[in-house]
Design a protein around this motif. Structure first.
Motif, PDB file in Angstrom:
ATOM      1  N   PRO B  26       0.961  21.889 -24.984  1.00 10.37           N
ATOM      2  CA  PRO B  26       1.361  23.280 -24.716  1.00 10.37           C
ATOM      3  C   PRO B  26       1.829  23.490 -23.281  1.00 10.37           C
ATOM      4  O   PRO B  26       2.732  24.292 -23.033  1.00 10.37           O
ATOM      5  N   ALA B  27       1.239  22.745 -22.371  1.00  9.95           N
ATOM      6  CA  ALA B  27       1.617  22.914 -20.972  1.00  9.95           C
ATOM      7  C   ALA B  27       3.072  22.496 -20.731  1.00  9.95           C
ATOM      8  O   ALA B  27       3.724  22.945 -19.798  1.00  9.95           O
ATOM      9  N   THR B  29       5.463  22.989 -22.919  1.00 16.37           N
ATOM     10  CA  THR B  29       6.376  23.864 -23.646  1.00 16.37           C
ATOM     11  C   THR B  29       7.384  24.534 -22.738  1.00 16.37           C
ATOM     12  O   THR B  29       8.583  24.564 -23.005  1.00 16.37           O
ATOM     13  N   LEU B  30       6.843  25.059 -21.646  1.00 18.94           N
ATOM     14  CA  LEU B  30       7.675  25.824 -20.736  1.00 18.94           C
ATOM     15  C   LEU B  30       8.801  24.985 -20.147  1.00 18.94           C
ATOM     16  O   LEU B  30       9.976  25.333 -20.273  1.00 18.94           O
ATOM     17  N   LYS B 137       8.897  33.994 -17.237  1.00 11.97           N
ATOM     18  CA  LYS B 137       7.804  33.014 -17.222  1.00 11.97           C
ATOM     19  C   LYS B 137       7.022  33.076 -15.912  1.00 11.97           C
ATOM     20  O   LYS B 137       5.811  32.884 -15.901  1.00 11.97           O
ATOM     21  N   LYS B 141       3.097  34.077 -15.818  1.00  7.76           N
ATOM     22  CA  LYS B 141       2.154  33.144 -15.183  1.00  7.76           C
ATOM     23  C   LYS B 141       1.285  33.859 -14.152  1.00  7.76           C
ATOM     24  O   LYS B 141       0.109  33.562 -13.989  1.00  7.76           O
ATOM     25  N   ALA B 146      -4.412  31.763 -18.204  1.00  7.50           N
ATOM     26  CA  ALA B 146      -3.637  30.592 -18.628  1.00  7.50           C
ATOM     27  C   ALA B 146      -3.375  30.571 -20.124  1.00  7.50           C
ATOM     28  O   ALA B 146      -2.247  30.360 -20.573  1.00  7.50           O
ATOM     29  N   ALA B 147      -4.405  30.849 -20.895  1.00  8.60           N
ATOM     30  CA  ALA B 147      -4.262  30.773 -22.352  1.00  8.60           C
ATOM     31  C   ALA B 147      -3.293  31.832 -22.874  1.00  8.60           C
ATOM     32  O   ALA B 147      -2.416  31.559 -23.696  1.00  8.60           O
ATOM     33  N   GLN B 150       0.295  31.197 -21.968  1.00  9.03           N
ATOM     34  CA  GLN B 150       0.897  30.192 -22.833  1.00  9.03           C
ATOM     35  C   GLN B 150       1.502  30.822 -24.093  1.00  9.03           C
ATOM     36  O   GLN B 150       2.631  30.530 -24.480  1.00  9.03           O
ATOM     37  N   SER B 154       5.456  31.177 -24.958  1.00  8.49           N
ATOM     38  CA  SER B 154       6.077  30.560 -26.147  1.00  8.49           C
ATOM     39  C   SER B 154       6.770  31.608 -27.011  1.00  8.49           C
ATOM     40  O   SER B 154       7.748  31.297 -27.707  1.00  8.49           O
TER      41      SER B 154
END
Lengths: 92, 264
Positions: B26-27, B29-30, B137, B141, B146-147, B150, B154
């Protein structure tokens, strides 16, 4: 709801219009099944017009996912048929 | 929705998630998504360049045909002036054929122009969305845990992903149309290479009789024109007109040694 017309853009449409959308969409399917090209063209044109006239175009910098995506406006009758025979417009 | 729109939506959404699922961590993804977006933008730029190239090629062919049409028209007039109606008719028939070809070429150029415009619009939209994604983004952020960040990122990536899939579709349609026209342009080139559109005033191999006659006629009338011009000049300038023409009326038979003397 957010509706995209492929290769054209995204529109925000009142949820209340979804029945109309459904009706026109069904007419398109019926026309394809009946092999009636002119009925298809007319129904599809109405469907696009409904989205364009009743909807508000989203800004270019909006990052919203569409609930519904319509095929491109220049969709041919043959291509419309292919939507139901497995060979869609978008290859894998 | 089970209709056309429903089916199409399902296909596009599957495409988008496939586009984004490739980043398993997932990290990633960005970064992955952003990199994909930039690639997609490069692709559409290349697609536009391809359409422009195809359009230019057709335009060049169109220009050539147009010159041929003018030429055939001139030749038809010349033939008619020389009293050769059959020849004039043939030239005009060719002209009509080329005009039909020209018309269809022009239609295709217009269609490619339309595709180019569409792709340029798509490019602009994608660029705007990519820029929005880049800004968003950073905001996400900074504002969310963090969760949660994410998830929101996405979501935004899906929004751009949809645009990427859409640009891909626009490109595919443009390429299909361009391919068809390329095939046609190739066919025209072949005709050209086969001499169909060649300069009828030039004598060469594979010319038919009509070509030769037309060529000869052009040459003949050019000579006639020049003669007429000369006659006019002589008529206005000199005081003793007939004497000059009568004098060399019977030239010595000097044509014989031209070739005979060389033979070994």
């Amino acid at each position: 709801m957010i509706v995209r017309i492929a290769t054209e853009g995204q529109y925000e449409l009142d949820d209340a219009r979804s029945d109309e959308l459904n009706d026109l969409d069904n007419k398109c399917v019926e026309a394809v099944e009946a092999g009636d090209e002119s009925a298809f063209q007319s129904a599809y044109e109405q469907l696009l017009d409904l989205v364009r006239s009743a909807g508000t175009e989203l800004g270019e910098d909006e990052l919203t996912e569409s609930q519904l995506i319509l095929p491109p406006p220049d969709l041919s009758f043959e291509e419309a048929g292919e939507q139901f025979t497995g060979d869609g417009l978008i290859p894998d | 929705m089970p209709g056309i729109a429903g089916r199409f939506s399902t296909v596009v959404k599957a495409k988008v998630s496939k586009l984004l699922d490739k980043a398993e961590d997932p990290a990633e993804t960005l970064d992955y998504s952003y990199q994909k977006q930039l690639e997609s933008l490069q692709n559409v730029k290349k697609g536009i360049a391809d359409v422009v190239t195809a359009k230019k090629r057709l335009q060049m062919q169109s220009d050539k045909l147009e010159q041929q049409v003018v030429k055939l028209d001139t030749q038809a007039r010349q033939a008619l002036a020389a009293g050769q109606e059959d020849l004039a008719r043939t030239a005009l028939e060719r002209k009509t054929g080329l005009q039909n070809e020209l018309q269809s070429l022009d239609t295709q150029v217009a269609q490619l122009e339309e595709q180019q415009q569409k792709l340029t619009d798509s490019e602009k939209k994608l660029q705007a969305k990519i820029e929005a994604f880049r800004t968003k983004k950073e905001v996400i952020k900074a504002q969310y845990s963090a969760a949660e960040a994410q998830v929101r990122i996405s979501e935004a990536a899906t929004g751009v992903g949809e645009q990427m899939a859409d640009v891909g579709l626009a490109m595919q349609r443009a390429v299909d149309k361009t391919e068809n026209m390329k095939a046609r342009a190739d066919a025209v080139s072949e005709l050209e290479a086969a001499g169909t559109f060649e300069d009828l005033t030039q004598l060469g191999d594979g010319k038919d009789d009509i070509d030769r006659q037309l060529a000869q006629l052009t040459t003949t009338s050019q000579v006639d024109d020049e003669l007429a011009k000369m006659k006019a000049e002589l008529g206005t300038g000199g005081a003793e007109p007939p004497a000059q023409i009568d004098a060399p009326a019977e030239p010595a038979p000097e044509s014989a040694p031209a070739d005979g003397g060389q033979s070994a």
